[in-house]
Design a protein around this motif. Structure first.
Motif, PDB file in Angstrom:
ATOM      1  N   SER A  61       0.856  -1.155  -0.054  1.00 22.16           N
ATOM      2  CA  SER A  61      -0.205   0.221  -0.463  1.00 22.16           C
ATOM      3  C   SER A  61       0.855   1.092   0.227  1.00 22.16           C
ATOM      4  O   SER A  61       0.587   2.586  -0.041  1.00 22.16           O
ATOM      5  CB  SER A  61      -1.534  -0.235   1.462  1.00 22.16           C
ATOM      6  N   ASN A  62       2.187   1.523   0.225  1.00 21.17           N
ATOM      7  CA  ASN A  62       2.676   2.089   0.389  1.00 21.17           C
ATOM      8  C   ASN A  62       4.127   2.533  -0.475  1.00 21.17           C
ATOM      9  O   ASN A  62       4.866   3.204  -0.506  1.00 21.17           O
ATOM     10  CB  ASN A  62       3.675   2.817   1.748  1.00 21.17           C
ATOM     11  N   SER A  63       3.466   1.349  -1.541  1.00 25.18           N
ATOM     12  CA  SER A  63       5.042   0.961  -2.838  1.00 25.18           C
ATOM     13  C   SER A  63       4.376   1.613  -4.096  1.00 25.18           C
ATOM     14  O   SER A  63       3.253   1.739  -4.370  1.00 25.18           O
ATOM     15  CB  SER A  63       5.358  -0.376  -2.669  1.00 25.18           C
ATOM     16  N   VAL A  64       5.270   2.189  -4.649  1.00 28.16           N
ATOM     17  CA  VAL A  64       5.033   2.542  -6.258  1.00 28.16           C
ATOM     18  C   VAL A  64       6.380   1.326  -7.305  1.00 28.16           C
ATOM     19  O   VAL A  64       7.393   1.664  -6.919  1.00 28.16           O
ATOM     20  CB  VAL A  64       5.203   3.982  -6.579  1.00 28.16           C
ATOM     21  N   LEU A  65       5.361   0.285  -7.296  1.00 35.98           N
ATOM     22  CA  LEU A  65       6.557  -0.146  -8.293  1.00 35.98           C
ATOM     23  C   LEU A  65       6.612   0.207 -10.037  1.00 35.98           C
ATOM     24  O   LEU A  65       5.294   0.183 -10.628  1.00 35.98           O
ATOM     25  CB  LEU A  65       6.700  -1.588  -8.527  1.00 35.98           C
ATOM     26  N   ILE A  66       8.345   1.000 -10.689  1.00 41.82           N
ATOM     27  CA  ILE A  66       7.901   0.855 -11.779  1.00 41.82           C
ATOM     28  C   ILE A  66       8.225  -0.263 -12.632  1.00 41.82           C
ATOM     29  O   ILE A  66       9.857  -0.353 -12.381  1.00 41.82           O
ATOM     30  CB  ILE A  66       8.211   1.936 -12.375  1.00 41.82           C
ATOM     31  N   MET A  67       7.765  -0.420 -13.292  1.00 45.82           N
ATOM     32  CA  MET A  67       8.260  -1.980 -14.930  1.00 45.82           C
ATOM     33  C   MET A  67       9.034  -1.394 -15.703  1.00 45.82           C
ATOM     34  O   MET A  67       7.323  -1.229 -16.874  1.00 45.82           O
ATOM     35  CB  MET A  67       7.505  -2.887 -14.662  1.00 45.82           C
ATOM     36  N   ILE A  68       9.694  -1.513 -16.647  1.00 46.91           N
ATOM     37  CA  ILE A  68      10.014  -1.444 -17.933  1.00 46.91           C
ATOM     38  C   ILE A  68      10.002  -2.867 -18.798  1.00 46.91           C
ATOM     39  O   ILE A  68      11.509  -3.601 -18.418  1.00 46.91           O
ATOM     40  CB  ILE A  68      10.914  -0.756 -18.010  1.00 46.91           C
ATOM     41  N   PRO A  69       9.411  -3.860 -18.972  1.00 43.70           N
ATOM     42  CA  PRO A  69       9.474  -4.774 -19.301  1.00 43.70           C
ATOM     43  C   PRO A  69      10.352  -5.340 -20.215  1.00 43.70           C
ATOM     44  O   PRO A  69       9.175  -5.705 -21.587  1.00 43.70           O
ATOM     45  CB  PRO A  69       8.036  -5.543 -18.349  1.00 43.70           C
TER      46      PRO A  69
END
Lengths: 301, 641
Positions: A61-69
């Protein structure tokens, strides 16, 4: 001979130091300070890297995950991301003709990356491959009359109107035959380039071009990310997944060195290292020392 | 030579490998460096879009055409093209708005014709006629401007294909302008048709007239005013016709004419706080009348609408801490409002109603905002609702929602032992807002990290277990990060330096130093051994084999010189004279090690003389002593070089 050995040793140490400190020039590398790196983004957004998404960052709930797959997802990774999103995580999926659709299919949501180049011959920053985006959902558009610039973007399909964040201009088109000009039958804009949707307790943000992360200083790109993509609440921690970015030999070598270093930093490693140093220091004395007195003593006794 | 080759090899190897590493990048081309990309001006596409806009105008999609041209403004052209392009765009925008206006005027005229409002129709048709003429002239201007623009854009058409496309676009615009001209002619034809219909209606339908009178031209909102007049056709009164009372553009009442064509009515002035309000009567022929009579409107009367003006003075803080109480004030001025009467005030934040209060002339209100309110600029407003003779009033202002950064006080030891526990205490609080209660506090001292919560005074106490790690030794950052739960507090972080000492690592370092010390000590003791050997040799006495320590006074100069020479020899050859060696043993070892061979004969001769001095009951002759001195000089010279 001794000098030669010393020189080789010095050479190897120098080489190791160079490899250790040589900055990466790989696309989207967090420590890459050149135009295609994320070092600016990391400092501006206080982001940190994750080398594995199994498990993803906690608490969701407090995390933002950026993914560039750039590389495909393994089944456990898909499962982990699904659970993580369901538990309240915020996933920002930025696809660059990669494997974003694999995840979207697994999550069973309607949007898809078209993976076809989006060109805008009129509303662009430099040339049609750099489309300028100036249509945003009005409630929180970046700046006054703000705009962002993408770099060899594609577009998003199947995003509900209510989830659309940004759209390309009506002059944009999908260059299906890759000849850089619009041909009869090729779809023309506006196209969705950014969208955000709720997924279980989490939030799934889609952006059809991760290059915005490396072009923060162009028009309102940074403002756009701050106001519309990345939650501005300071309680959020921002992570960038590095496990699906292509790795260079340099980085692999650095990782091996890192593992060696980490092992040497453990209590056992530390002791072995120090004992080794002591042994090296004492080796000349050992060789020089006349051990014959031991024999003499033996003879006397 | 070998060493130089090695250096070169290592250097070449290092740079080759680094080069390989640097090149080992993915072969994707998902983006380009914006600073090294060639800028393109798609001239033909640009002008093609003007053609698209004209196409939309032709199909009556004037709004879309205007939107499209608005988007053109985002397109960046070279400076020399900007002025021409702007003018061209202005011409197109004017054309679009005039075409749109013409459509509306003609539609309006048609509608009014159906309502038999022939005078109004005549006015509209006159205006439409003017518009058609202007459009015709505008099309001619656009044709000229197109030629200019194409000529200028042609300079940027670098390829034959671009030139060809530009010509095609120009040709398309020419065709579209021709179509627009035809469209304009069609509108002209429609105008003429409407004029003909108007004339026909005028001939066919009887003209009507309606008069209006009013008892007063000044009235308060809600007051009743009295109006009267007469509806006639060609001086004949018209009875039983429904007439509309129009105030401020809205039909507020209807009234029916009497047998003598007169009408009269009491009309309530609507609670619209705008003055003056235009009042008139309107007759629209319906049913059978539509085939007999023209419609008409009376003269317009300007009605001064009176009301009491409400004044509001509203004050709110320019900023406040998120979710902390804020107090707002307001003074309402409602002239002549009895003390018992109350006004309703609505308070809104960002346009969303928060609360409503009743007050006579002053309010002071303490509010607590929604916990989800975000940091940044918001708007707060108070609106006094209109009440009978009193109009409404609204005041608002921007208000910044801020968060406070609490201070973290850290009490931690400056020196800590690893592999031990460290006690850390502290407090999280703000001067303005007091302590941060139950805040999550994370204390990190590499590689340990622990989380606790503050008590009601904002204080915390942590015991941090430090493991054994080489990296954890030395100056380390002790970081305390606090995440308060109060919405008015921000997350914050504080660091302090702590010097971490590891007993085991320190012990190992001491061992290393002792070892180095040992090496140095042995180096010194070797020198000492040389002296001891010579002295031992000097103290030997023949016969009984006993060892007697020689007196320094008894030592002859030849022995002293020999000791000096031996030191030089040890330094030169690296072969030490051990206590168990005789002088001859030592010489043999020097010879065996192939060291300093050129001096061996001198050394052997000198050694014989020294042995004689040491062991013979007779002293050396003066000649031998001289020879010994000579040998010392030779050997000293050789060994120093």
């Amino acid at each position: 001979m001794k000098l030669a050995v010393s020189l080789i040793l010095v050479g190897l140490i120098t080489l190791a130091a160079l490899v250790w400190h040589y900055p990466s020039n790989r696309d989207f590398a967090l420590n890459n300070p050149s135009w295609n790196g994320l070092s600016d983004f990391v400092s501006d957004f206080n982001a940190s890297a994750v080398n594995s998404i199994t498990p993803p960052p906690i608490p969701p709930s407090n995390s933002v995950l950026i993914m560039i797959p750039y590389t495909p997802f393994a089944d456990p990774e898909l499962q982990a991301l699904d659970n993580w999103l369901s538990a309240g995580g915020t996933l920002i999926l930025m696809d660059d003709y990669g494997y974003g659709n694999q995840l979207l299919e697994y999550l069973d949501v309607s949007p898809r990356f078209t993976n076809i180049p989006l060109l805008d011959p009129i509303i662009n920053n430099i040339n049609p491959s750099f489309p300028t985006i100036s249509h945003f959902t009005s409630y929180n558009a970046p700046g006054d009359n703000g705009s962002i610039v993408l770099n060899h973007a594609c577009s998003l399909d199947g995003v509900n109107d209510e989830y659309v964040i940004a759209e390309s201009s009506r002059f944009s088109f999908l260059d299906q035959n890759n000849n850089s000009v619009w041909d009869e039958g090729e779809p023309h804009g506006p196209f969705t380039v950014a969208g955000s949707m709720v997924y279980e307790s989490g939030r799934l943000v889609l952006l059809s071009d991760p290059s915005i992360l490396i072009m923060l200083d162009i028009v309102d790109n940074k403002d756009f990310l701050e106001t519309m993509i990345i939650p501005s609440d300071e309680n959020y921690e921002i992570f960038i997944d590095e496990s699906h970015l292509p790795r260079s030999t340099l980085e692999n070598t650095q990782e091996i060195m890192n593992i060696v270093r980490a092992n040497l930093m453990t209590p056992h490693g530390t002791i072995i290292l120090l004992l080794g140093i002591i042994a090296l220091v004492l080796l000349p004395t050992w060789r020089k020392y006349d051990w014959s007195f031991i024999r003499l003593r033996r003879d006397r006794t | 030579m070998k060493q130089y080759i090695l250096i070169i090899l290592i250097t070449v190897l290092a740079f080759t490998l680094l080069g390989t590493f640097a090149k080992a990048q993915p072969a994707y081309t998902p983006h380009e460096d914006p600073e090294h990309v060639e800028s393109l001006i798609p001239t033909f596409t640009y002008i093609q879009l003007y053609a698209d806009a004209m196409q939309l105008m032709m199909t009556g999609e004037h709004k879309n055409a205007t939107d499209l041209m608005e988007e053109f403004k985002e397109y960046i052209l070279p400076d020399e093209l900007n002025a021409t392009a702007d003018q061209y765009q202005d011409l197109l925008s004017t054309l679009s708005s005039m075409l749109s206006e013409l459509d509306l005027v003609l539609e309006d005229a048609e509608f009014l014709l159906e309502e038999k409002q022939l005078q109004e129709v005549r006015n509209r048709l006159t205006y439409a006629d003017e518009l058609i003429l202007e459009i015709e002239n505008l099309i001619i201007d656009i044709e000229d401007a197109t030629d200019s623009l194409v000529r200028m854009l042609g300079k940027y058409a670098e390829t034959a294909l671009a030139e060809q496309e530009l010509e095609k676009a120009q040709s398309r615009i020419g065709d579209l302008l021709e179509h627009l001209r035809e469209l304009n002619q069609e509108k002209l034809r429609l105008l003429k048709e409407l004029n003909v219909a108007l004339e026909a209606e005028q001939i066919q339908l009887k003209e009507t007239k309606i008069s209006i009178d009013i008892d007063t031209t000044t009235a308060y909102v809600g007051d009743t005013i009295f109006i009267w007049g007469v509806l006639t056709t060609e001086t004949v009164p018209m009875s039983g016709r429904e007439l509309e009372v129009v105030i401020g553009g809205n039909t507020i009442d209807t009234v029916t004419s009497e047998l003598d064509g007169t009408y009269s009515s009491e009309v309530n002035v609507p609670f619209e706080y705008n003055t003056p309000a235009v009042l008139y009567m309107k007759f629209n022929p319906v049913q059978d009348d539509a085939d007999v009579y023209q419609g008409c409107s009376s003269n317009e009367i300007a009605l001064d609408v009176l009301f009491f003006k409400t004044a509001l003075d509203f004050t709110a803080p320019s900023e406040f801490y998120a979710c902390s109480p804020i107090t707002i004030f307001g003074d309402i001025e409602s002239p002549y409002l009895p003390d018992t009467e109350m006004r309703t005030v609505a308070i809104s934040l960002d346009g969303k109603l928060i609360t409503e209060i009743e007050t006579h002339d002053h309010f002071e209100l303490t509010l607590i905002t929604d916990p989800t309110i975000t940091e940044g600029i918001h708007s707060i407003s108070a609106k006094v609702m209109p009440m009978e003779l009193y109009n409404g009033a609204q005041e608002g202002q921007d208000i910044s929602v801020i968060k406070s950064v609490p201070q973290i006080e850290i009490d931690a030891p400056e020196i800590a032992l690893s592999a031990r526990s460290i006690e850390i205490t502290g407090r999280v609080a703000s001067h303005e807002l007091g302590p941060a209660r139950n805040a999550e506090v994370q204390v990190s001292l590499y590689p340990s990290s622990t989380t606790v919560f503050t008590d009601s005074n904002g204080q915390f106490h942590i015991t941090l277990d430090m493991p054994l790690s080489l990296r954890a030794v030395g100056p380390q950052d002790l970081t305390v990060a606090a995440s308060p739960i109060e919405p008015w507090f921000r997350k914050t972080q504080e660091s302090t330096d702590t010097f971490v000492v590891s007993p085991i690592v320190a012990g190992l370092i001491i061992i290393a130093f002792v070892s180095v010390g040992l090496v140095l000590f042995r180096g010194q003791s070797e020198n000492k051994e040389i002296s001891t050997s010579v002295e031992s040799a000097a103290s030997l006495q023949t016969g009984n084999g006993t060892i007697v320590a020689p007196s320094p006074i008894q030592e002859s100069s030849i022995i002293t010189n020999y000791r000096h020479m031996l030191r030089l020899l040890v330094k030169s050859t690296g072969i030490t004279l051990k206590p168990h060696m005789t002088l001859r043993d030592y010489i043999r070892q020097v010879i065996a090690n192939q060291s300093a061979l050129q001096i061996v004969p001198f050394l052997q001769e000198l050694t014989l003389l020294v042995e004689k001095e040491l062991y013979s009951p007779r002293s050396l002759s003066p000649k031998e002593t001289l020879r010994a001195e000579e040998l010392f000089h030779i050997l000293e010279e050789e060994l120093r070089h």
